[in-house]
Design a protein around this motif. Structure first.
Motif, PDB file in Angstrom:
ATOM      1  N   VAL A 138       0.851  -1.191   0.000  1.00 50.34           N
ATOM      2  CA  VAL A 138       0.000   0.000   0.000  1.00 50.34           C
ATOM      3  C   VAL A 138       0.888   1.243   0.000  1.00 50.34           C
ATOM      4  O   VAL A 138       1.862   1.316   0.748  1.00 50.34           O
ATOM      5  CB  VAL A 138      -0.922   0.025   1.243  1.00 50.34           C
ATOM      6  N   SER A 139       0.553   2.227  -0.846  1.00 45.04           N
ATOM      7  CA  SER A 139       1.330   3.464  -0.883  1.00 45.04           C
ATOM      8  C   SER A 139       1.114   4.265   0.398  1.00 45.04           C
ATOM      9  O   SER A 139       0.119   4.080   1.107  1.00 45.04           O
ATOM     10  CB  SER A 139       0.918   4.313  -2.090  1.00 45.04           C
ATOM     11  N   CYS A 140       2.043   5.187   0.666  1.00 46.53           N
ATOM     12  CA  CYS A 140       1.933   6.005   1.881  1.00 46.53           C
ATOM     13  C   CYS A 140       0.660   6.841   1.865  1.00 46.53           C
ATOM     14  O   CYS A 140      -0.030   6.964   2.882  1.00 46.53           O
ATOM     15  CB  CYS A 140       3.157   6.917   2.005  1.00 46.53           C
ATOM     16  N   GLU A 141       0.355   7.441   0.703  1.00 48.52           N
ATOM     17  CA  GLU A 141      -0.835   8.288   0.615  1.00 48.52           C
ATOM     18  C   GLU A 141      -2.098   7.478   0.856  1.00 48.52           C
ATOM     19  O   GLU A 141      -2.996   7.894   1.591  1.00 48.52           O
ATOM     20  CB  GLU A 141      -0.903   8.961  -0.763  1.00 48.52           C
ATOM     21  N   ARG A 142      -2.157   6.303   0.241  1.00 50.18           N
ATOM     22  CA  ARG A 142      -3.331   5.445   0.400  1.00 50.18           C
ATOM     23  C   ARG A 142      -3.471   4.971   1.849  1.00 50.18           C
ATOM     24  O   ARG A 142      -4.572   4.973   2.412  1.00 50.18           O
ATOM     25  CB  ARG A 142      -3.189   4.245  -0.538  1.00 50.18           C
ATOM     26  N   TYR A 143      -2.355   4.603   2.453  1.00 49.65           N
ATOM     27  CA  TYR A 143      -2.435   4.106   3.824  1.00 49.65           C
ATOM     28  C   TYR A 143      -2.829   5.214   4.793  1.00 49.65           C
ATOM     29  O   TYR A 143      -3.566   4.983   5.746  1.00 49.65           O
ATOM     30  CB  TYR A 143      -1.098   3.498   4.246  1.00 49.65           C
ATOM     31  N   ARG A 144      -2.341   6.433   4.526  1.00 48.87           N
ATOM     32  CA  ARG A 144      -2.712   7.545   5.405  1.00 48.87           C
ATOM     33  C   ARG A 144      -4.213   7.807   5.329  1.00 48.87           C
ATOM     34  O   ARG A 144      -4.858   8.116   6.330  1.00 48.87           O
ATOM     35  CB  ARG A 144      -1.922   8.797   5.024  1.00 48.87           C
ATOM     36  N   GLU A 145      -4.786   7.677   4.128  1.00 49.38           N
ATOM     37  CA  GLU A 145      -6.237   7.826   3.987  1.00 49.38           C
ATOM     38  C   GLU A 145      -6.972   6.756   4.786  1.00 49.38           C
ATOM     39  O   GLU A 145      -7.924   7.035   5.512  1.00 49.38           O
ATOM     40  CB  GLU A 145      -6.633   7.733   2.515  1.00 49.38           C
ATOM     41  N   LEU A 146      -6.521   5.521   4.633  1.00 56.64           N
ATOM     42  CA  LEU A 146      -7.155   4.428   5.366  1.00 56.64           C
ATOM     43  C   LEU A 146      -7.031   4.630   6.869  1.00 56.64           C
ATOM     44  O   LEU A 146      -7.954   4.348   7.630  1.00 56.64           O
ATOM     45  CB  LEU A 146      -6.504   3.098   4.974  1.00 56.64           C
ATOM     46  N   LYS A 147      -5.890   5.133   7.273  1.00 57.92           N
ATOM     47  CA  LYS A 147      -5.637   5.318   8.702  1.00 57.92           C
ATOM     48  C   LYS A 147      -6.482   6.457   9.260  1.00 57.92           C
ATOM     49  O   LYS A 147      -7.020   6.361  10.366  1.00 57.92           O
ATOM     50  CB  LYS A 147      -4.154   5.607   8.909  1.00 57.92           C
ATOM     51  N   ASP A 148      -6.608   7.542   8.482  1.00 57.74           N
ATOM     52  CA  ASP A 148      -7.357   8.701   8.961  1.00 57.74           C
ATOM     53  C   ASP A 148      -8.847   8.403   9.067  1.00 57.74           C
ATOM     54  O   ASP A 148      -9.496   8.779  10.038  1.00 57.74           O
ATOM     55  CB  ASP A 148      -7.136   9.901   8.035  1.00 57.74           C
ATOM     56  N   ASP A 149      -9.390   7.732   8.052  1.00 59.68           N
ATOM     57  CA  ASP A 149     -10.828   7.449   8.073  1.00 59.68           C
ATOM     58  C   ASP A 149     -11.135   6.274   7.158  1.00 59.68           C
ATOM     59  O   ASP A 149     -11.384   6.460   5.968  1.00 59.68           O
ATOM     60  CB  ASP A 149     -11.622   8.685   7.633  1.00 59.68           C
ATOM     61  N   PRO A 150     -11.110   5.060   7.674  1.00 55.20           N
ATOM     62  CA  PRO A 150     -11.365   3.888   6.832  1.00 55.20           C
ATOM     63  C   PRO A 150     -12.724   3.928   6.152  1.00 55.20           C
ATOM     64  O   PRO A 150     -12.873   3.471   5.027  1.00 55.20           O
ATOM     65  CB  PRO A 150     -11.276   2.720   7.829  1.00 55.20           C
ATOM     66  N   GLU A 151     -13.742   4.482   6.819  1.00 59.21           N
ATOM     67  CA  GLU A 151     -15.087   4.470   6.247  1.00 59.21           C
ATOM     68  C   GLU A 151     -15.172   5.372   5.023  1.00 59.21           C
ATOM     69  O   GLU A 151     -15.751   5.031   4.013  1.00 59.21           O
ATOM     70  CB  GLU A 151     -16.106   4.923   7.306  1.00 59.21           C
ATOM     71  N   ILE A 152     -14.575   6.573   5.115  1.00 62.47           N
ATOM     72  CA  ILE A 152     -14.620   7.499   3.983  1.00 62.47           C
ATOM     73  C   ILE A 152     -13.882   6.905   2.792  1.00 62.47           C
ATOM     74  O   ILE A 152     -14.310   7.007   1.648  1.00 62.47           O
ATOM     75  CB  ILE A 152     -14.012   8.858   4.385  1.00 62.47           C
TER      76      ILE A 152
END
Length: 755
Positions: free
Chosen positions: A676-690
């Protein structure tokens, strides 16, 4: 050798002398280390386990002139020697009888050039020069976190039918959804199961289709929840031996994996012997974590392949596993163990998630999480991270000077007392001035209250100090105060009734206990003494003065390099000030016009081993802070390890901390996230539902985002006027925003000629 050459060499040796200091004491391989030298500066930080030292052998070590040998290395390596260890004594083992000693250089390149001198003639015999083994890592296992993938292939042929498990109330709905359904180019028949009320039997399936292929079609055909699905299979067929399967898999994967280290394989394959009732053969592939992109390509390559000796329907299926880990240092784990146990108990019912909590060699606890989806990893990490980070204390009421008192002797004693009383753990991060407390919420609140109150009280006590030395004060002011008021300051106490005064001769200061409103009066009287002192007008030549305190030198110490004379206590306090203040490096001679770095030999003489280690740690913090983002400390609380930050234009590599065993992405500095890319993982980490919602929106024409608030809007039917949850009125065609619905309708009629 000329005397001048020897003297010059000795001066240079003192200037370049360094100590090899380990960042931590690891196990299994050599710890990263730093060269700590003059000025108390970090001269080199070695994180890659390159050798900085060489072992020197000679057939006649007694005939060697040590200084000539060292100058020979200096001349031929173009690198400064920073440490020399000469082997001494009798009774050496036979392999070491020709060993002269070990030489350490300021850089790996210089050590490499020294090794190239192997075989050169010196003093009648050939030198034997080898990289020092004590400075190199010796383990041959993965030095980085492993990326694991499970693969499996069927060992029993499908009978052409399967069973869907669902809620019994959904059976009839699903039968309607599955009517006239084609799977794999064939129409299938669906009927209620005869064996259970919550099952549907699907027959007419292609016998070579896998469960995952069938399940994808079924889930797309119904909005009801499918709890489980399995294909009914027949008798097991013969399979090649596990060792043959491992060899075949490795043969496919190996060409796709670059050789990172000649001593370390980039992947390992393990095929598990099947149990008699197993429908699948299963295998586990471990990849070097640095090669997660190559690992993904390798899995893509073997997906759907058939191993030699297997039948055409025995196609390989891959399941990528996403790993994460958290480290709880021993003192942190001790105070959060009960909370952690409750959180982990809630994970036991989550599908596709595995966790394992182990105690490491250094006493910390490592929690390993394995899941089949990044969303799952992100969701379960959230409460764990909150627990592992502790509570960041808002210390706005504390001035910086009061906060820094936590590093003082009194502050450390105070912190330990509060920790013991409240069953919490308190961490002060000096570089960021962050204060964190670990424990239960109730205990954290109590510890926070006690700590802030105690530091404020301690700060007030420290403020009630009247210094008797400084650059604007006479050098012998303390002597004049004692002469005027007596050693017990009785005369001063009479002038300031109610003041409890005490003279501290070591710190050359007056301590005022009690009413702080009396401090200005005490300062005024001492200033009168200072002004009346003849030393303020004309300094008497009573002997050498210390450049720091401007007083006569007491217990003098002469610096080895520049030979300037100081009070021993002043030099020690200069070092302690550097420990407290991050920007005080290098530590240099304070004599006017000098500024030479204080040599390592001086620090060894002036400071105890513990204080010297404190100075090294402070210097290391300053080195990292001044590296312009090149280096960072391991994010685990209180961890002394350091890693190099990945370049912006390169991919990230994982950093596995040898001190706390945590895995960190060197690019985004979060936990390591393979595949998983850093940008993608940060999104998942910040708000998995969104993030999941965004995935759902892709490709759907009737789904758009409100241009005012970003809210997802799905238009099912009706006109093109949409009222968003934020209260704005939106034109569905062009997404223009209006405050009133009438304005939106007027816009649609005028611009789009319809509503």
């Amino acid at each position: 050798m000329l005397v001048s050459d020897v003297l010059e060499y000795e001066k240079k040796r003192l200037r370049t002398e360094c100590m090899e200091k380990c960042l931590y004491h690891g196990s299994g391989s050599a710890s990263p280390m730093a060269l700590f030298g003059s000025g108390a500066e970090i001269k080199h930080l070695e994180l890659e386990k390159h050798s900085l030292s060489v072992d020197v052998y000679h057939s006649n070590i007694n005939a060697i002139d040590d200084k000539e040998l060292l100058m020979f290395f200096e001349k031929n390596t173009s690198g400064s020697i920073c440490a020399v260890y000469k082997f001494q004594g009798m009774g050496k083992d036979p392999p070491d009888r020709e060993k002269w000693g070990k030489i350490t250089f300021l850089s790996p390149d210089a050590a490499k050039r020294a090794v190239e001198l192997d075989g050169d003639e010196f003093c009648g015999s050939n030198l034997k020069i080898l990289p020092s083994q004590s400075a190199m890592g010796g383990d041959k296992t993965f030095l980085f976190p492993e990326v694991k993938a499970r693969i499996f292939w069927p060992r029993r042929l499908s009978r052409g039918f399967g069973i869907v498990i669902c809620d019994k109330n959904d059976v009839n709905f699903m039968l309607r959804d599955f009517y006239n359904l084609a799977i794999g180019g064939r129409y299938v028949r669906c009927a209620p199961s005869n064996k259970s009320m919550d099952g549907i039997m699907i027959s007419g399936l292609d016998r070579e289709l896998q469960e995952t292929e069938i399940l994808d079609v079924l889930r797309n055909a119904t909005s009801r929840r499918i709890l489980d699905f399995f294909v009914v299979r027949g008798e097991a067929v013969g399979n090649p031996p596990c060792s043959a399967c491992e060899e075949a898999l490795f043969k496919v994967i190996s060409p796709l994996m670059p050789k990172v280290d000649p001593h370390i394989s980039s992947c390992r394959v393990q095929v598990f012997p099947p149990e008699p009732k197993d429908s699948y053969m299963r295998a586990l592939i471990n990849f070097d974590g640095r090669l997660h992109l190559e690992a993904a390509k390798a899995l893509e390559e073997i997906e759907g392949k058939v191993l030699p000796g297997c039948l055409s329907w025995q196609k390989i299926m891959c399941e990528q596993l996403f790993h994460s880990s958290l480290i709880f240092p021993a003192p942190v784990y001790h105070v959060i163990a009960e909370q952690l146990e409750k959180i982990l108990a809630n994970f036991n019912n989550l599908n596709g998630l595995e966790w394992n909590l182990n105690r490491t060699a250094n006493g910390s606890h490592r929690l390993k999480i394995t899941a089949n989806a990044t969303k799952t990893v992100a969701e379960v990490r959230r409460p764990l991270e909150e627990l592992s980070r502790g509570k960041l204390i808002d210390h706005g009421s504390l001035p910086p000077a009061a906060l820094q008192l936590i590093l003082s002797r009194e502050g450390i004693s105070l912190k330990c007392s509060i920790q013991q009383e409240t069953k919490t753990y308190i961490v002060f991060d000096w570089p960021s001035l962050n204060l964190r407390i670990f424990g239960s919420p109730e205990k954290i609140a109590l510890a926070q209250q006690k700590l802030i109150q105690s530091l404020l009280s301690l700060h007030e006590e420290k403020q009630l100090v009247i210094p008797l030395r400084g650059r604007d004060l006479p050098p012998d002011l303390m002597k004049q105060v004692v002469k005027t008021f007596g050693p017990d300051l009785q005369g001063l106490k009479e002038k300031v009734p109610g003041a409890d005064l005490k003279l501290n001769t070591r710190q050359q200061a007056i301590f005022l206990n009690g009413n702080k409103e009396l401090k200005p009066r005490v300062e005024e009287i001492t200033l009168e003494v200072a002004c009346s002192s003849i030393h303020l007008v004309e300094r008497l030549d009573t002997g050498p003065s210390c450049p720091v305190c401007l007083c006569e030198v007491e217990d003098g110490y002469q610096l080895e390099g520049c030979r300037h004379l100081f009070c021993r206590l002043c030099l020690v306090e200069q070092c302690e000030s550097a420990i407290r203040n991050q920007g005080s490096f290098p530590i240099c001679c304070a004599h006017t016009g000098c500024g030479d770095p204080i040599l390592l030999t001086d620090f060894r003489t002036l400071l105890s081993n513990d204080k010297l280690d404190e100075l090294f740690r402070a210097s290391l913090r300053a080195f990292v802070a001044s590296s312009s983002g090149t280096y960072r400390f391991c994010p685990s609380p209180d961890c002394p390890s350091i890693y190099r930050v990945a370049d912006p234009d390169t991919g990230s590599e994982p950093f596995t901390c040898g001190a706390c065993y945590s895995d960190t992405c060197t690019k985004c500095h979060l936990e390591y996230h393979p595949f998983v890319s850093c940008e993608r993982y940060r999104e998942l980490k910040d708000d998995p539902e969104i993030t999941s919602l965004r995935e759902w929106c892709k490709g759907k024409e009737q789904v758009k985002s409100c241009s005012a608030c970003g809210q997802i809007i799905e238009k099912v039917d009706g006109c093109n006027h949409i009222e968003c949850k934020c209260g704005k009125h939106v034109c569905w065609v062009c997404l223009e925003i209006f405050l009133e619905s009438d304005e939106c309708y007027d816009h649609m009629r005028t611009i789009h000629l319809s509503i």
